[in-house]
Design a protein around this motif. Structure first.
Motif, PDB file in Angstrom:
ATOM      1  N   ALA A  25     -73.941  18.292 -47.448  1.00  0.00           N
ATOM      2  CA  ALA A  25     -73.876  18.027 -44.829  1.00  0.00           C
ATOM      3  C   ALA A  25     -73.917  19.233 -44.624  1.00  0.00           C
ATOM      4  N   LEU A  26     -72.668  19.714 -45.742  1.00  0.00           N
ATOM      5  CA  LEU A  26     -72.576  21.805 -45.164  1.00  0.00           C
ATOM      6  C   LEU A  26     -74.154  22.486 -44.967  1.00  0.00           C
ATOM      7  N   GLY A  27     -75.097  22.004 -46.251  1.00  0.00           N
ATOM      8  CA  GLY A  27     -76.537  21.806 -46.068  1.00  0.00           C
ATOM      9  C   GLY A  27     -76.920  22.384 -45.094  1.00  0.00           C
ATOM     10  N   ARG A  28     -76.812  20.761 -44.408  1.00  0.00           N
ATOM     11  CA  ARG A  28     -77.641  19.810 -43.171  1.00  0.00           C
ATOM     12  C   ARG A  28     -76.672  21.122 -42.355  1.00  0.00           C
ATOM     13  N   ARG A  29     -75.979  20.995 -42.308  1.00  0.00           N
ATOM     14  CA  ARG A  29     -75.545  21.877 -41.003  1.00  0.00           C
ATOM     15  C   ARG A  29     -75.732  23.344 -40.930  1.00  0.00           C
ATOM     16  N   ILE A  30     -76.037  23.754 -41.548  1.00  0.00           N
ATOM     17  CA  ILE A  30     -76.616  25.480 -42.328  1.00  0.00           C
ATOM     18  C   ILE A  30     -78.089  25.425 -41.709  1.00  0.00           C
ATOM     19  N   ASP A  31     -78.656  24.119 -41.639  1.00  0.00           N
ATOM     20  CA  ASP A  31     -79.380  24.633 -41.887  1.00  0.00           C
ATOM     21  C   ASP A  31     -80.311  24.454 -40.222  1.00  0.00           C
ATOM     22  N   ASP A  32     -78.520  23.091 -39.374  1.00  0.00           N
ATOM     23  CA  ASP A  32     -79.388  22.973 -37.868  1.00  0.00           C
ATOM     24  C   ASP A  32     -79.485  24.284 -37.685  1.00  0.00           C
ATOM     25  N   VAL A  33     -77.664  25.533 -37.617  1.00  0.00           N
ATOM     26  CA  VAL A  33     -77.718  26.509 -37.076  1.00  0.00           C
ATOM     27  C   VAL A  33     -78.877  27.225 -37.463  1.00  0.00           C
ATOM     28  N   SER A  34     -79.053  27.988 -38.601  1.00  0.00           N
ATOM     29  CA  SER A  34     -80.069  28.720 -39.056  1.00  0.00           C
ATOM     30  C   SER A  34     -81.091  28.286 -37.585  1.00  0.00           C
ATOM     31  N   ASN A  35     -82.230  27.014 -37.938  1.00  0.00           N
ATOM     32  CA  ASN A  35     -82.886  26.703 -36.573  1.00  0.00           C
ATOM     33  C   ASN A  35     -82.628  27.295 -35.578  1.00  0.00           C
ATOM     34  N   ARG A  36     -81.758  26.582 -35.124  1.00  0.00           N
ATOM     35  CA  ARG A  36     -81.329  27.359 -33.990  1.00  0.00           C
ATOM     36  C   ARG A  36     -81.687  28.967 -33.960  1.00  0.00           C
TER      37      ARG A  36
END
Length: 448
Positions: free
Chosen positions: A99-110
């Motif tokens: 779940a944290l990995g998905r959150r990291i992907d989101d902020v990394s994309n932004r």
């Protein structure tokens, strides 16, 4: 390009930018003042905004790099845990990390979108665009920092699981090495014993069966799991050590079997001679004593001869097993032969002992009577110690013993007394008395 791939490219590109800027600043300024620069300069406010935007970009890149590094390190910790732990807490940690990995992907994309949206190296970058870039990059950096803090808190919570996993993993390498060394020692012991002429086929087969286990150990815990690998290593070490010990003892075992074969053959020959002496003993018993004194011994000579014959057959089979180096079979056959000879020894001895005891009681029955009466009186004194009246649980069997002895003595009267019945009765009385004495002492704490 995916967020992960862009993330992997981004820090390196930004780091190169950060590294190159100080080195390029000097030549650029010199060129600008010399009139040969490639960038047009529009004034202090625009350049100030550009510098602030670049600083925000550098800060965001640093935050992105720290987050990416922390995530990689955390992934190693998660893999360490999953290698040894399949409990609900471990599975929950894996789910939380995903779940944290998905959150990291989101902020990394932004973050990547903010980087791609603004080219801070454009000559015509105006102040408002630079200001907007600075705001977006600062916001991206703040998000990256917040997620990094979440990841740090998650890592702190992993401490107990990770410590347990690392402890178990630390046990694997020494355990595997012990297993290898045990297998090596077993192989050496087996080679040494074969050089003495012993085949040790069974031990060799057991050692060969461990070869696939060694292959699995060499493949490692990553493939087979840490708990399974640790259990396998310990089991292989135990079995290899057992093979080594048995191989080292094999020459001694062979010598022991050889010795037992010789000893039991000698004993069988001696019992054959002794069994032949039972008939004269039985003849005397028949001539001098009532039938009840010797009837149970009638078949001793026949049984002794049969037992010796069977023992001889087992000894020949044991010799064949020893020659074939079937050590377990040889040992079992020797045990059977020994049991047969023990039974024979007891029955042959019983005949001679019977005659001896009957001769003694016929000559002087009073000695047996006195011995039994003394045992009864001694028990009676113990039962009365410290009491005015004896406990009925003790008095009753002692009184019965007195009466039983009197009946046995009365049985000696007549023309052909049954001396053997008299002896068995007096022995039974003494056993009863002994049980009563033991009961009294137990009840009094062993002080009586």
């Amino acid at each position: 390009m995916t967020a992960t791939a862009r993330r992997n490219r981004g820090p390196l590109r930004d780091l190169l930018t950060l590294t190159a800027l100080p080195l390029l600043a000097g030549p650029a300024l010199v060129a600008a003042f010399a009139g040969g620069g490639t960038r047009r300069w529009f004034g202090g406010r625009s350049e100030g905004q550009r510098a602030e935007a670049q600083a925000a970009k550098d800060a965001a890149a640093a935050a992105f790099y720290e987050l990416d590094t922390a995530q990689r390190d955390m992934r190693i910790s998660i893999e360490t845990i999953t290698a040894v732990d399949d409990t609900p807490p471990a599975r929950r940690a894996v789910a939380d990390f995903e779940a944290l990995g998905r959150r990291i992907d989101d902020v990394s994309n932004r973050y990547i979108q903010a980087i791609d949206a603004h080219d801070l190296d454009r000559d015509d970058l105006d102040a408002s665009t630079a200001s907007r870039a600075r705001a977006e990059l600062t916001a991206a950096k703040d998000e990256l920092v917040r997620v990094k803090q979440e990841l740090d808190r998650f890592g702190t919570g992993l401490g107990p699981l990770l410590g347990k996993a690392e402890t178990q993993l630390a046990r694997i390498a020494p355990a595997v090495e012990r297993a290898r060394q045990a297998l090596l020692a077993a192989t050496g012991a087996l080679d040494a014993v074969r050089q003495t002429g012993l085949r040790a086929d069974e031990l060799a087969a057991r050692l060969a069966a461990l070869s696939p286990e060694l292959t699995r150990l060499n493949e490692g815990a990553g493939r087979h799991g840490a708990p399974q690998t640790l259990e396998r290593a310990e089991r292989v070490a135990r079995e290899a050590e057992a093979i080594r010990a048995e191989a080292q003892r094999l020459p001694e075992q062979a010598a022991e079997i050889d010795h037992r074969l010789v000893s039991l053959r000698t004993r069988a020959e001696a019992l054959t001679t002794r069994a032949g002496q039972v008939d004269p003993v039985l003849s005397e018993l028949r001539r001098r004593f009532a039938a009840a004194c010797w009837q149970d011994l009638q078949r001793v000579p026949e049984q002794a001869a049969e037992n010796v014959r069977q023992a001889g057959a087992r000894l020949r089979e044991a010799q064949a097993a020893r020659d074939a180096q079937r050590w377990a079979d040889a040992t079992a056959l020797l045990a059977t032969a020994r049991a047969l000879l023990n039974t024979t020894d007891e029955s042959v001895s019983a005949a001679g002992s019977r005659l001896q005891r009957l001769n003694a009681v016929q000559k002087d029955p009073q000695q047996e009577i006195d011995r039994t009466r003394f045992a009864i009186r001694d028990a009676q004194r113990l039962a009365m110690a410290g009491r005015s009246t004896p406990d009925p649980r003790h008095a009753r069997p002692l009184d019965d013993s007195v009466a039983r002895l009197d009946r046995a003595i009365a049985g000696l009267e007549g023309r052909h007394p049954d001396y053997w019945h008299f002896l068995t009765e007096t022995e039974a009385v003494r056993q009863t008395v002994s049980r009563v004495v033991g009961q009294i002492r137990d009840e009094r704490g062993g002080t009586a």
